[in-house]
Scaffold this motif. Structure first.
Motif, PDB file in Angstrom:
ATOM      1  N   UNK A 288     -90.849   0.637  46.113  1.00 11.66           N
ATOM      2  CA  UNK A 288     -90.166  -0.229  46.496  1.00 11.66           C
ATOM      3  C   UNK A 288     -89.248  -0.165  45.889  1.00 11.66           C
ATOM      4  N   UNK A 289     -87.421   0.974  46.095  1.00  8.98           N
ATOM      5  CA  UNK A 289     -86.546   0.869  44.953  1.00  8.98           C
ATOM      6  C   UNK A 289     -85.475  -0.283  45.692  1.00  8.98           C
ATOM      7  N   UNK A 290     -85.687  -1.566  46.054  1.00  9.34           N
ATOM      8  CA  UNK A 290     -84.645  -2.489  46.470  1.00  9.34           C
ATOM      9  C   UNK A 290     -84.459  -3.715  45.637  1.00  9.34           C
ATOM     10  N   UNK A 291     -85.452  -3.226  44.177  1.00  8.98           N
ATOM     11  CA  UNK A 291     -84.990  -4.278  42.835  1.00  8.98           C
ATOM     12  C   UNK A 291     -83.905  -4.794  42.924  1.00  8.98           C
ATOM     13  N   UNK A 292     -82.991  -5.722  43.026  1.00  5.06           N
ATOM     14  CA  UNK A 292     -82.497  -6.144  42.491  1.00  5.06           C
ATOM     15  C   UNK A 292     -81.220  -5.340  43.749  1.00  5.06           C
ATOM     16  N   UNK A 293     -81.202  -4.958  44.770  1.00  3.95           N
ATOM     17  CA  UNK A 293     -80.325  -5.196  45.968  1.00  3.95           C
ATOM     18  C   UNK A 293     -79.649  -6.799  46.473  1.00  3.95           C
ATOM     19  N   UNK A 294     -78.725  -6.376  46.903  1.00  7.20           N
ATOM     20  CA  UNK A 294     -78.508  -7.582  48.053  1.00  7.20           C
ATOM     21  C   UNK A 294     -79.479  -7.734  49.306  1.00  7.20           C
ATOM     22  N   UNK A 295     -80.085  -6.322  49.458  1.00  6.31           N
ATOM     23  CA  UNK A 295     -80.806  -6.683  50.946  1.00  6.31           C
ATOM     24  C   UNK A 295     -82.261  -6.441  50.598  1.00  6.31           C
ATOM     25  N   UNK A 296     -83.348  -7.348  49.502  1.00  8.30           N
ATOM     26  CA  UNK A 296     -83.962  -5.857  49.135  1.00  8.30           C
ATOM     27  C   UNK A 296     -85.088  -6.250  50.962  1.00  8.30           C
TER      28      UNK A 296
END
Length: 703
Positions: A288-296
């Protein structure tokens, strides 16, 4: 026939564009969309035929240079910003052609850069052309006033350097105007401008038909005075041709076993249906490369949706062995990606013995580091990866997950859809192999990078829907596939190893060649293929077909009611009379449903045929094969072997970019930038960069 449009329009290759753009076609940033046409002459059954099609291109507007910079360079508000934004200004202008306004001339000059000094500080040695007075040092400002009677207003900014062949030529920007017809690469357009240009080019069939009709009749069209003086006449009405529609085949899925496609669009859906052969996925991991993103990513719903959709399609999927949370910064370097993937594989093997079958990678956006991921996974680690974006993944739509599942199943060696009956013309017991070949070339200004040759071949029969791929670098912009025989021989041997029998018949589809290269394909590539695979008594019969997409022929319905909602010709439309070659074996086939713009048929040309196809049997074979493409639930516009070869060649291009980056980093520390670039280009010809991991060589990793 080119004389009239070339006098009155902007000429780009075979195309001609209006010198003016419409008010609504401004793309902003100093750019505009220009409309025009491309034309060619072809010998056909009815004689010499003019093929003309509507075209749209993005050009830089022919503005004064300072006005262009205001529109094009972000943050540029006036002359005072030239020095501050020097590098951006050079980047925007270098290589462009300008004309000058301080004197009367038709000459065009190429911008090589900016002067190091401002206009006020530039001086040069002036030689008296008559040789009476000795050479004198003269100031640029004074020279323009004395020689041309022009006062330079902007004295405190650099001039354009228009020097050529070591002859200095410095001209103040205020006296320079961009030459018309300077193309702007569509790849560099911003998103809004790119979408606008694409929508302009996707004109609905009735609009395109009217536009073509207008351009043929226009005063600046192909039918001008010079043509009339040579007593060449043109029938300005479109040619009427008889078309036939090949019926769609019945398809085989897992459950129900036989599926009939939609009558108009020839599509089918997978709701309540399963795949022919769904693979079991027991060992997989999720990154999961969405760590820290606005929409994880919503991890648990994503896993549940993916597993549920797989199960409904007949693919059993266990819980992931390993979940790893990361962010998009991992894509910044190949070493970080390699370390991450290697770590995930090790952790998964620690939990359950046996190699991972699949790594699912969820990203927040498309990223240039995607090429690192594919290079590492497919050449070093040997694990299939499936990438997807977090935004649509979080929406949880059934269709989106179905598309993910069929791609995963194809990559793992499963079978998504097959024809209910046998392929046309091949109802006997003999094994048949289909081969597709294509070459991907670097950009037009790139003279050092290799072209990438790709060859794919089927490895199963009679379904003929699973492929193995081979990819190889070769000389820059070389269309002939240099290792063609060796690559095909390797694929034939792979077929024999998997099926325990060599194919008795081979059908080769070649993409990317023009009619001027048919002789090369027939007398060089085909001979290379035969030498490589003929062995003692083994001499399979070969058919060679070229698929051409880059042509100007369009098919329009005489009666709009004969088509679907889009007004295009229905899927399966074939034309093999009137507009085809007077005596050779060719035809136009539109196998797909055109929902956007105007459908473009594929032009198939048979160069060699030892399998004794009739027109009907080959047309039906190709159309039916278009239903077996693994990535979608509808027939595609291009026969799958060629489509897959194109995908493999593009993957090879990604590998080549990685190879150059790796080599340039090694070379830059020890040599000059130009030497490093040359070393990087040379390294990208090394076959080892393109050799797939043994685990992936004979499966469809590329879909």
């Amino acid at each position: 026939m080119k004389d009239n449009p070339s006098r009155n329009r902007i000429s780009v290759g075979r195309s001609f564009y209006s010198p003016n753009y419409r008010a609504g076609d401004d793309l902003h940033h100093g750019l505009a969309a220009y409309r025009g046409f491309q034309q060619s002459l072809r010998p056909t059954s009815q004689g010499l035929t003019l093929c003309l099609d509507y075209s749209v291109l993005a050009f830089r507007k022919p503005l004064p240079v300072l006005e262009f910079l205001k529109e094009h360079v972000q943050g540029f508000n006036g002359v005072n910003d030239v020095t501050k934004l020097r590098q951006k200004v050079i980047g925007a202008l270098k290589g462009l052609k300008v004309r000058v306004t301080h004197r009367v001339t038709k000459q065009k000059y190429t911008v090589s850069g900016l002067t190091t000094k401002n206009a006020r500080g530039i001086s040069f040695t002036f030689d008296d052309p008559d040789g009476i007075n000795p050479p004198t040092e003269i100031n640029l400002v004074g020279y323009f006033m004395d020689k041309w009677g022009k006062n330079i207003v902007n004295k405190d900014i650099p001039c354009l350097d228009l020097s050529k062949n070591n002859r200095p030529n410095y001209v103040p920007m205020e006296f320079c105007v961009l030459v018309e017809g300077q193309r702007y690469p569509k790849e560099q357009l911003d998103r809004d401008a790119g979408v606008f240009l694409k929508n302009l080019s996707l004109a609905p069939s009735h609009e395109r038909k009217d536009t073509i009709y207008e351009m043929v009749h226009a005063n600046d069209g192909p039918c001008g005075d010079v043509m009339k003086n040579f007593e060449i006449g043109v029938d300005k009405n479109m040619t009427r041709v008889a078309g036939r529609v090949i019926g769609a085949p019945d398809l085989k899925l897992g459950s129900p076993s036989v599926v009939k496609v939609d009558k108009d669009k020839c599509q089918w859906n997978l709701v309540g249906k399963s795949l022919v052969e769904g693979k079991s996925i027991e060992r997989w991991a999720l990154i999961d490369f969405t760590y820290g993103d606005r929409f994880p990513l919503r991890v648990d719903p994503f896993i549940n949706n993916l597993r549920s959709r797989c199960r409904n399609l007949g693919m059993s999927m266990d819980e992931p062995l390993w979940y790893h949370s990361a962010d998009m910064r991992e894509f910044s370097s190949i070493s970080r990606i390699e370390g991450l993937l290697s770590g995930v594989v090790k952790e998964a093997m620690r939990i359950k013995s046996g190699k991972l079958q699949l790594i699912v990678c969820v990203m927040t956006r498309k990223d240039p580091g995607y090429k690192y991921l594919k290079f590492v996974s497919e050449t070093k680690i040997g694990v299939i990866t499936q990438c997807c974006l977090s935004m649509p993944s979080n929406k949880g739509q059934d269709q989106y997950f179905a598309n993910l599942c069929i791609k995963i199943n194809a990559k793992l060696g499963g079978s998504n859809v097959e024809l209910s009956g046998r392929l046309p013309h091949f109802e006997g017991k003999e094994h048949v192999m289909f081969i597709g070949a294509d070459v991907n070339h670097p950009g037009s200004k790139d003279s050092s990078c290799p072209s990438i040759a790709a060859v794919v071949g089927t490895v199963n029969w009679p379904a003929a829907n699973r492929y193995a791929a081979r990819v190889c670098p070769q000389d820059n912009r070389k269309e002939k596939i240099l290792n063609y025989g060796a690559m095909c021989s390797d694929l034939v041997n792979t077929y024999a190893r998997i099926n325990r029998v060599r194919p008795s018949k081979i059908v080769v589809f070649r993409d990317g060649v023009s009619e001027g290269q048919f002789d090369m394909v027939l007398n060089e590539e085909l001979i290379d293929l035969r030498r490589a695979i003929y062995n003692g008594d083994y001499k399979p019969t070969i058919t060679l077909v070229v698929a051409i997409k880059r042509h100007q022929t369009r098919l329009f319905l005489q009666n709009a009611r004969d088509g679907g909602a889009s007004g295009n010709v229905p899927p399966g439309t074939v034309v093999d009379t009137t507009i085809v070659h007077p005596f050779e074996f060719d035809f136009y086939l539109c196998s797909h449903y055109g929902g956007l713009g105007t459908s473009k048929p594929t032009h198939y040309y048979v160069l060699w045929d030892e399998n004794y196809f009739t027109s009907d049997s080959l047309q039906k074979l190709i159309h039916h094969m278009c239903f077996t493409f693994a990535r979608c639930t509808k027939p595609v516009s291009l026969v799958p072997p060629v489509y897959y070869a194109d995908l493999v060649a593009y993957r090879g291009r990604l590998f080549q970019e990685v190879a150059m980056e790796l080599q340039s980093r090694e070379s830059s520390s020890s040599s000059s930038s130009s030497a490093a670039a040359a070393a990087a280009a040379a390294a990208s010809f090394d076959q080892s960069f393109y050799t797939l991991h043994p685990e992936l060589q004979n499966i469809m990793f590329f879909v």
